[in-house]
Design a protein around this motif. Structure first.
Motif, PDB file in Angstrom:
ATOM      1  N   GLU A   5       0.820  -1.207   0.000  1.00  0.00           N
ATOM      2  CA  GLU A   5       0.000   0.000   0.000  1.00  0.00           C
ATOM      3  C   GLU A   5       0.860   1.266   0.000  1.00  0.00           C
ATOM      4  O   GLU A   5       0.540   2.251  -0.675  1.00  0.00           O
ATOM      5  CB  GLU A   5      -0.937   0.015   1.211  1.00  0.00           C
ATOM      6  CG  GLU A   5      -1.888   1.201   1.265  1.00  0.00           C
ATOM      7  CD  GLU A   5      -2.769   1.305   0.025  1.00  0.00           C
ATOM      8  OE1 GLU A   5      -3.125   2.445  -0.348  1.00  0.00           O
ATOM      9  OE2 GLU A   5      -3.096   0.266  -0.569  1.00  0.00           O
ATOM     10  N   THR A   6       1.964   1.258   0.737  1.00  0.00           N
ATOM     11  CA  THR A   6       2.865   2.414   0.749  1.00  0.00           C
ATOM     12  C   THR A   6       3.470   2.634  -0.627  1.00  0.00           C
ATOM     13  O   THR A   6       3.571   3.777  -1.103  1.00  0.00           O
ATOM     14  CB  THR A   6       3.979   2.200   1.787  1.00  0.00           C
ATOM     15  OG1 THR A   6       3.392   2.042   3.085  1.00  0.00           O
ATOM     16  CG2 THR A   6       4.926   3.387   1.810  1.00  0.00           C
ATOM     17  N   VAL A   7       3.876   1.551  -1.274  1.00  0.00           N
ATOM     18  CA  VAL A   7       4.444   1.648  -2.620  1.00  0.00           C
ATOM     19  C   VAL A   7       3.408   2.209  -3.593  1.00  0.00           C
ATOM     20  O   VAL A   7       3.710   3.073  -4.419  1.00  0.00           O
ATOM     21  CB  VAL A   7       4.950   0.272  -3.097  1.00  0.00           C
ATOM     22  CG1 VAL A   7       5.345   0.317  -4.565  1.00  0.00           C
ATOM     23  CG2 VAL A   7       6.128  -0.183  -2.240  1.00  0.00           C
ATOM     24  N   ARG A   8       2.171   1.737  -3.483  1.00  0.00           N
ATOM     25  CA  ARG A   8       1.106   2.254  -4.344  1.00  0.00           C
ATOM     26  C   ARG A   8       0.961   3.769  -4.182  1.00  0.00           C
ATOM     27  O   ARG A   8       0.851   4.508  -5.163  1.00  0.00           O
ATOM     28  CB  ARG A   8      -0.228   1.591  -3.995  1.00  0.00           C
ATOM     29  CG  ARG A   8      -0.403   0.173  -4.501  1.00  0.00           C
ATOM     30  CD  ARG A   8      -1.804  -0.288  -4.166  1.00  0.00           C
ATOM     31  NE  ARG A   8      -2.059  -1.643  -4.597  1.00  0.00           N
ATOM     32  CZ  ARG A   8      -2.516  -2.619  -3.809  1.00  0.00           C
ATOM     33  NH1 ARG A   8      -2.750  -2.371  -2.525  1.00  0.00           N
ATOM     34  NH2 ARG A   8      -2.747  -3.816  -4.292  1.00  0.00           N
ATOM     35  N   GLY A   9       0.976   4.241  -2.943  1.00  0.00           N
ATOM     36  CA  GLY A   9       0.798   5.669  -2.696  1.00  0.00           C
ATOM     37  C   GLY A   9       1.902   6.501  -3.315  1.00  0.00           C
ATOM     38  O   GLY A   9       1.647   7.570  -3.895  1.00  0.00           O
TER      39      GLY A   9
ATOM     40  N   VAL B 186       9.940   0.621 -13.439  1.00  0.00           N
ATOM     41  CA  VAL B 186      11.187   0.131 -12.840  1.00  0.00           C
ATOM     42  C   VAL B 186      11.296   0.584 -11.387  1.00  0.00           C
ATOM     43  O   VAL B 186      11.697  -0.187 -10.508  1.00  0.00           O
ATOM     44  CB  VAL B 186      12.401   0.623 -13.654  1.00  0.00           C
ATOM     45  CG1 VAL B 186      13.701   0.274 -12.932  1.00  0.00           C
ATOM     46  CG2 VAL B 186      12.393   0.006 -15.047  1.00  0.00           C
ATOM     47  N   ILE B 187      10.903   1.825 -11.120  1.00  0.00           N
ATOM     48  CA  ILE B 187      10.940   2.334  -9.742  1.00  0.00           C
ATOM     49  C   ILE B 187       9.997   1.535  -8.849  1.00  0.00           C
ATOM     50  O   ILE B 187      10.358   1.157  -7.717  1.00  0.00           O
ATOM     51  CB  ILE B 187      10.587   3.834  -9.727  1.00  0.00           C
ATOM     52  CG1 ILE B 187      11.718   4.646 -10.348  1.00  0.00           C
ATOM     53  CG2 ILE B 187      10.318   4.306  -8.300  1.00  0.00           C
ATOM     54  CD1 ILE B 187      11.398   6.121 -10.513  1.00  0.00           C
ATOM     55  N   ALA B 188       8.784   1.269  -9.331  1.00  0.00           N
ATOM     56  CA  ALA B 188       7.824   0.486  -8.538  1.00  0.00           C
ATOM     57  C   ALA B 188       8.377  -0.905  -8.266  1.00  0.00           C
ATOM     58  O   ALA B 188       8.277  -1.436  -7.143  1.00  0.00           O
ATOM     59  CB  ALA B 188       6.499   0.404  -9.287  1.00  0.00           C
TER      60      ALA B 188
ATOM     61  N   LEU C  86      16.246  -4.793 -10.066  1.00  0.00           N
ATOM     62  CA  LEU C  86      15.763  -4.245 -11.334  1.00  0.00           C
ATOM     63  C   LEU C  86      15.130  -5.368 -12.160  1.00  0.00           C
ATOM     64  O   LEU C  86      15.602  -6.512 -12.102  1.00  0.00           O
ATOM     65  CB  LEU C  86      16.910  -3.602 -12.113  1.00  0.00           C
ATOM     66  CG  LEU C  86      17.626  -2.438 -11.414  1.00  0.00           C
ATOM     67  CD1 LEU C  86      18.863  -2.022 -12.200  1.00  0.00           C
ATOM     68  CD2 LEU C  86      16.673  -1.255 -11.235  1.00  0.00           C
ATOM     69  N   PRO C  87      14.082  -5.061 -12.924  1.00  0.00           N
ATOM     70  CA  PRO C  87      13.341  -6.123 -13.630  1.00  0.00           C
ATOM     71  C   PRO C  87      14.158  -6.898 -14.651  1.00  0.00           C
ATOM     72  O   PRO C  87      13.856  -8.066 -14.928  1.00  0.00           O
ATOM     73  CB  PRO C  87      12.194  -5.362 -14.299  1.00  0.00           C
ATOM     74  CG  PRO C  87      12.633  -3.939 -14.352  1.00  0.00           C
ATOM     75  CD  PRO C  87      13.489  -3.744 -13.163  1.00  0.00           C
TER      76      PRO C  87
END
Length: 579
Positions: A370-374, A462-464, A472-473
């Protein structure tokens, strides 16, 4: 002083043999800086004889085009600016007809044709709908640049296929042409070009090249003499001078200002008191300072003295403030109002009391979803502010994202930003395709291709991914893949593992956002953000466990039913054979 765009214009209009003149025309030649950033606009509208209010439509269309075009953002390309304005004009004219007594007879409503030009730098942008025409006179010949939107039923009967105000949607012909000094453009209504011969027009332009108003009137008079029954309007536009190679000064500040000295704590500098150094690199220095007039804390960014001779670097440095002043978003770094004359070369912005996303990830190695989503949602809102102005950030990475003490995310550093409107200037700000950081740069840049909004989306993806996994993906393989064949071999590393509880469909969302092929990513940032919160049914179906795992009872009942049906079918076949 660098040379500027200069044109000469001659115009003339007459009602001819009609009772009223339903044509309307106009030209707008602004002063600097708009002359370079927006160009010169010319427009001609022709009413239709079946409408008694068409002259109102013609005047409104031309006036709105010439006024509203120059009110659009100078970051927008000419095409986007003009098409947005023309679409709005069309909607207004159509609504006027819908609200009038002519709502059931569109040909009698607020309808007109429009042919317009915007000459910016060394390019002529042509916009056309209807049956007026635009010609170019070059090398003693006339070249028709527009196509007539007229449908002929017979030799004597025709009707307009397209015009402003007829339909709620508008289809506009557009083309861009390089211009040369000495080029002459002519905008003519059908009442003129159907009766004044090309030979006469050419000779008239040659004879009256020093007085284009006289030339325009002579062409109108000739069409009248030849029996034209329609309104008559001519515009003649001659290119007398084009911008020189230094025309990009419109988007730069004066680089004649001296470089600032090395700043230290407690030093008073140009009305600011330096508090401390916040960040230093080989390219710039950032300081926390206090404005002595207002007491407001600000950030002062100074260029690297080692790059004082790098003109491309200085151009990009000065562009940052120009870009920031045109973006109004809570998620993008805001410049401070300039109330005093500057004595040195530097940029002043709001001070963000917080940390970079890079430091945040170090402090929070395993953030919850949830923090990443925000955070991703806020970055996306900032990026969309760029994209609405036809700007690409092109260097989105954790070091260029700040998170303040309230949790608000802001995009900073616009030195790599590409602005569509400035790319149309003769010599746009010098820049390389690969100004961003390799690990976050979209694969298409390594093919030498220009970036798109999909490229910024890749960087955000990439950041997400990195916030959720710490990796890194594609590892470090993207910068090495410099051919399409190599990029097709890039292997996405799944974010799913035993140490983190991440839904399987989130992995598919990230996989799509960072796909090596830009056209296989999300169509829009909003779709990416939506899928981060709402399970996409396509991904759910892909990751859904088999029925035997989800509901073993139903699975075996289904198998038993199928087997029973097979047994009955076989018995039925055997019975029919008499066995």
């Amino acid at each position: 002083m660098p040379s500027q765009l200069k044109i000469s214009v001659g115009q003339y209009s007459d009602k001819g043999r009609k009772e009223a003149n339903q044509d309307f025309y106009g030209t707008c030649i602004p002063k600097e800086p708009q002359l370079s950033s927006k160009g010169v606009a010319i427009a001609l509208a022709d009413g239709i004889s079946s409408s008694a209010v068409s002259q109102i439509a013609s005047e409104a269309a031309v006036r709105s085009f010439l006024e509203d075009y120059f009110c659009t953002s100078d970051a927008w390309s000419v095409r986007k600016s003009a098409q947005r304005v023309l679409t709005a004009i069309n909607s207004w004219l159509h609504s006027q007809t819908r609200q009038s007594q002519y709502r059931y007879d569109k040909d009698r409503g607020y309808v007109c044709t429009l042919s317009g030009m915007v000459i910016k730098s060394t390019t002529a942008h042509i916009f056309h709908v209807g049956d007026a025409r635009i010609y170019r006179f070059r090398d003693n010949g006339l070249e028709q640049l527009t196509n007539d939107h007229r449908f002929w039923v017979s030799r004597d009967q025709s009707y307009l296929g397209r015009a402003l105000g007829i339909n709620p949607q508008l289809e506009i012909d557009y083309q861009a042409l390089r211009v040369e000094e000495g080029d002459i453009f002519l905008l003519l209504t059908d009442g003129v070009y159907e009766y004044a011969s090309p030979h006469f027009i050419i000779n008239t332009i040659k004879e009256h090249g020093n007085d284009l108003d006289v030339a325009a009137k002579a062409i109108v008079d000739e069409a009248y003499r030849q029996g034209s029954p329609d309104n008559l309007t001519v515009q003649v536009v001659a290119i007398s001078n084009l911008p020189g190679q230094d025309a990009d000064e419109v988007c730069q500040q004066s680089t004649e200002l001296p470089f600032p000295p090395i700043l230290e704590a407690r030093m008073v500098f140009d009305g600011y008191k330096i508090v401390r150094e916040v960040h230093a690199s080989s390219r710039s220095h950032v300081y926390l300072a206090v404005d002595n007039e207002t007491g407001t804390p600000v950030a002062i960014k100074t260029p690297s003295i080692d790059l004082r001779d790098d003109q491309a670097y200085l151009d990009r440095f000065l562009m940052e403030e120009w870009i920031a002043r045109r973006i109004n978003s809570a998620y993008v770094l805001k410049p401070c109002a300039q109330t005093r004359k500057r004595g040195y070369l530097y940029i002043v912005t709001e001070f963000i009391d917080g940390r970079t996303l890079t430091q945040w990830m170090i402090d929070n190695p395993k953030p919850d979803l949830e923090t990443v989503r925000g955070i991703v949602e806020q970055i996306a809102k900032g990026l969309r502010a760029f994209h609405r102005l036809e700007m690409l950030h092109q260097d989105l990475r954790p070091d260029n994202v700040m998170i303040d003490n309230t949790g608000t995310v802001k995009i900073i550093d616009f030195g790599s930003t590409q602005v569509a409107g400035l790319m149309e200037i003769t010599t746009p700000i010098a820049r390389s395709h690969l100004l961003g950081t390799a690990q976050y740069t979209a694969p298409e840049y390594f093919l030498g291709e220009s970036g798109t909004t999909y490229s910024d989306m890749f960087s955000l993806g990439v950041i997400a991914y990195q916030m959720l996994s710490g990796e890194l993906p594609y590892g470090t393989e993207v910068p090495k893949a410099m051919t399409r064949a190599a990029q097709k071999k890039l292997t996405y590393r799944s974010i799913l593992h035993d140490e983190r509880e991440i839904p399987a469909w989130i992995d598919d969302v990230l996989r799509k956002a960072v796909h090596p092929n830009p056209y296989r990513r999300y169509e829009d940032l909003s779709e990416f953000i939506y899928d981060l919160r709402h399970p996409n049914q396509t991904f759910l179906n892909k990751t859904r466990p088999p029925l035997i795992e989800r509901n073993p009872v139903i699975f075996w009942k289904s198998v038993s039913l199928i087997l029973t049906m097979i047994v009955f079918f076989l018995l039925f076949k055997l019975t029919n054979r008499g066995i």
